[in-house]
Enzyme design. Structure first.
Site, PDB file in Angstrom:
ATOM      1  N   ASP A  84       9.588   1.159 -16.755  1.00 13.84           N
ATOM      2  CA  ASP A  84       9.055   0.423 -15.600  1.00 13.84           C
ATOM      3  C   ASP A  84       9.616  -1.006 -15.614  1.00 13.84           C
ATOM      4  O   ASP A  84       9.528  -1.701 -16.635  1.00 13.84           O
ATOM      5  CB  ASP A  84       7.518   0.405 -15.724  1.00 13.84           C
ATOM      6  CG  ASP A  84       6.822  -0.010 -14.448  1.00 13.84           C
ATOM      7  OD1 ASP A  84       7.457   0.040 -13.375  1.00 13.84           O
ATOM      8  OD2 ASP A  84       5.631  -0.384 -14.516  1.00 13.84           O
ATOM      9  N   HIS A  85      10.192  -1.435 -14.504  1.00 16.84           N
ATOM     10  CA  HIS A  85      10.738  -2.797 -14.380  1.00 16.84           C
ATOM     11  C   HIS A  85      11.738  -3.164 -15.485  1.00 16.84           C
ATOM     12  O   HIS A  85      11.615  -4.213 -16.138  1.00 16.84           O
ATOM     13  CB  HIS A  85       9.617  -3.848 -14.349  1.00 16.84           C
ATOM     14  CG  HIS A  85       8.746  -3.746 -13.129  1.00 16.84           C
ATOM     15  ND1 HIS A  85       9.140  -4.191 -11.896  1.00 16.84           N
ATOM     16  CD2 HIS A  85       7.514  -3.204 -12.971  1.00 16.84           C
ATOM     17  CE1 HIS A  85       8.180  -3.939 -11.007  1.00 16.84           C
ATOM     18  NE2 HIS A  85       7.191  -3.335 -11.640  1.00 16.84           N
ATOM     19  N   ASP A 106      15.025  -3.484 -12.311  1.00 16.49           N
ATOM     20  CA  ASP A 106      14.422  -4.475 -11.421  1.00 16.49           C
ATOM     21  C   ASP A 106      15.229  -5.767 -11.483  1.00 16.49           C
ATOM     22  O   ASP A 106      14.989  -6.633 -12.316  1.00 16.49           O
ATOM     23  CB  ASP A 106      12.963  -4.717 -11.827  1.00 16.49           C
ATOM     24  CG  ASP A 106      12.300  -5.762 -10.940  1.00 16.49           C
ATOM     25  OD1 ASP A 106      12.977  -6.295 -10.034  1.00 16.49           O
ATOM     26  OD2 ASP A 106      11.112  -6.052 -11.150  1.00 16.49           O
ATOM     27  N   HIS A 179       1.017  -6.721  -8.171  1.00 21.40           N
ATOM     28  CA  HIS A 179       0.558  -6.191  -9.461  1.00 21.40           C
ATOM     29  C   HIS A 179      -0.748  -6.872  -9.853  1.00 21.40           C
ATOM     30  O   HIS A 179      -0.926  -8.050  -9.605  1.00 21.40           O
ATOM     31  CB  HIS A 179       1.598  -6.474 -10.550  1.00 21.40           C
ATOM     32  CG  HIS A 179       2.860  -5.697 -10.390  1.00 21.40           C
ATOM     33  ND1 HIS A 179       4.082  -6.277 -10.248  1.00 21.40           N
ATOM     34  CD2 HIS A 179       3.075  -4.360 -10.349  1.00 21.40           C
ATOM     35  CE1 HIS A 179       5.013  -5.337 -10.134  1.00 21.40           C
ATOM     36  NE2 HIS A 179       4.426  -4.169 -10.186  1.00 21.40           N
ATOM     37  N   HIS A 207       4.347  -0.037  -5.702  1.00 21.00           N
ATOM     38  CA  HIS A 207       3.851  -0.681  -6.926  1.00 21.00           C
ATOM     39  C   HIS A 207       2.505  -1.330  -6.627  1.00 21.00           C
ATOM     40  O   HIS A 207       2.141  -1.522  -5.472  1.00 21.00           O
ATOM     41  CB  HIS A 207       4.851  -1.751  -7.392  1.00 21.00           C
ATOM     42  CG  HIS A 207       6.030  -1.166  -8.109  1.00 21.00           C
ATOM     43  ND1 HIS A 207       6.277  -1.375  -9.438  1.00 21.00           N
ATOM     44  CD2 HIS A 207       7.020  -0.354  -7.670  1.00 21.00           C
ATOM     45  CE1 HIS A 207       7.359  -0.725  -9.794  1.00 21.00           C
ATOM     46  NE2 HIS A 207       7.840  -0.092  -8.731  1.00 21.00           N
ATOM     47  N   GLY A 209      -0.596  -0.208  -7.301  1.00 18.16           N
ATOM     48  CA  GLY A 209      -1.455   0.796  -6.658  1.00 18.16           C
ATOM     49  C   GLY A 209      -2.944   0.607  -6.911  1.00 18.16           C
ATOM     50  O   GLY A 209      -3.760   1.263  -6.270  1.00 18.16           O
ATOM     51  N   THR A 232      -3.530  -1.326 -13.687  1.00 13.87           N
ATOM     52  CA  THR A 232      -4.752  -2.122 -13.832  1.00 13.87           C
ATOM     53  C   THR A 232      -6.021  -1.269 -13.742  1.00 13.87           C
ATOM     54  O   THR A 232      -6.960  -1.472 -14.513  1.00 13.87           O
ATOM     55  CB  THR A 232      -4.769  -3.221 -12.743  1.00 13.87           C
ATOM     56  OG1 THR A 232      -3.556  -3.971 -12.874  1.00 13.87           O
ATOM     57  CG2 THR A 232      -5.943  -4.145 -12.887  1.00 13.87           C
TER      58      THR A 232
HETATM   59  P1  13P Z   1      -1.226  -2.261 -10.934  1.00 17.17           P
HETATM   60  O1  13P Z   1      -1.432  -2.832 -12.299  1.00 17.17           O
HETATM   61  O2  13P Z   1      -1.611  -3.235  -9.874  1.00 17.17           O
HETATM   62  O3  13P Z   1      -1.875  -0.938 -10.774  1.00 17.17           O
HETATM   63  O4  13P Z   1       0.342  -2.053 -10.731  1.00 17.17           O
HETATM   64  C1  13P Z   1       1.045  -1.191 -11.578  1.00 17.17           C
HETATM   65  C2  13P Z   1       2.490  -1.231 -11.288  1.00 17.17           C
HETATM   66  O5  13P Z   1       2.925  -1.405 -10.178  1.00 17.17           O
HETATM   67  C3  13P Z   1       3.418  -0.978 -12.420  1.00 17.17           C
HETATM   68  O6  13P Z   1       4.749  -1.016 -12.042  1.00 17.17           O
END
Ligand code: 13P
Length: 281
Positions: A84-85, A106, A179, A207, A209, A232
């Protein structure tokens, strides 16, 4: 089985549902997610940030934990292990060489031409090895109001140009999601989302979500979102339960019991999320 995300996301795009991307933080987190998704018989994407990779020990450790759990727990669903990223070509290569089945590059903070250049280098390395690549256009911010993020929203022409010049497998256009917890309500640009979906043959990724109202998640899926990243929400429900457990069980010091006290909350949240996303095989 460990797979890249192509099949699962193209099916989701065609049938208008979303596949969950859940971020993992440790062995237990990974186990809870795999067990629950296997029980529900749905595909899942395990997202690992560079911070989480470092925390867990490194790319090989993460890949081996995931592969080990798939085998030992007899996980039968499709599982995608996704960086991720990823912030550099080097980190994407490290993840791929360790056994990740997918990466996100990213380079969204850089000017478009540079974003395209790095993304193309990642795609060249990844596609030769049957690894999928997600890239970001515009810039998804952290913990700011959705209104303030509009300045960094993706533009349609930029998305088209990045796709045509790199042939990525999925695109994460910044369209108002953030995020972490939202300050105020999520204000997503659905019109632009739809335009991007209509212009490109690849799935769209949302992203940030966590904390988006249910109606807006449904609308996003109807506008072409096929992968939704959630971190989160799971962290929040887990930490709430663990805090409660520690307050109530002052004599417990076994870390297994402490970490496990948040298991039910994580699994219930996963159920809720995938019901909302309409996730299917
Ligand atoms: P949240 O922590 O807001 O759910 O976002 C997660 C995210 O987009 C990870 O790439």
């Amino acid at each position: 089985m460990l797979v890249n995300f192509n099949d699962m996301l193209l099916k989701a795009k065609e049938n208008k549902y979303a596949v969950p991307h859940f971020n993992i933080n440790n062995l237990e987190w990974t186990k809870f997610i795999l067990e629950e998704c296997n029980e529900l018989n749905i595909p899942v994407i395990l997202g690992v940030s560079e911070g989480a990779v470092k925390y867990m020990g490194g790319y090989n450790t993460v890949a081996n934990i995931v592969k080990g759990l798939i085998e030992d727990l007899n996980i039968r669903i499709d599982v995608c292990l996704h960086l991720d990223h990823g912030s550099s070509l080097e980190n994407c290569i490290n993840a791929i060489d360790a056994g990740f089945s997918s990466v996100m590059i990213d380079a969204s903070k850089l000017p478009l031409e540079e974003n395209i250049k790095i993304t193309k280098q990642v795609v060249d390395y990844a596609h030769e090895r049957n690894i999928t690549v997600e890239a970001e256009v515009g810039h998804i911010e952290e913990n700011i109001s959705s209104e303030d993020s509009r300045e960094t929203n993706a533009k349609l022409e930029e998305c088209i140009k990045l796709y045509e010049e790199t042939k990525i497998d999925a695109i994460a256009p910044a369209l108002g999601s953030v995020h972490g917890f939202y300050k105020g309500e999520a204000n997503l640009d659905f019109e632009r989302m739809k335009q991007i979906d209509e212009a490109l043959p690849i799935p769209l990724v949302l992203h940030g979500g966590s904390g988006i109202p249910e109606e807006k998640i449904k609308q996003a899926i109807s506008c072409g979102i096929s992968k939704i990243n959630v971190n989160t929400d799971l962290q929040y429900v887990w930490s709430k339960e663990v805090r409660k457990f520690l307050e109530e069980q002052k004599d417990v010091y076994d870390p297994r019991k402490i970490i496990k006290s948040g298991e039910k909350a994580i699994k219930e949240k996963i159920d809720q999320v995938v019901t909302l996303f309409g996730t299917r095989i």
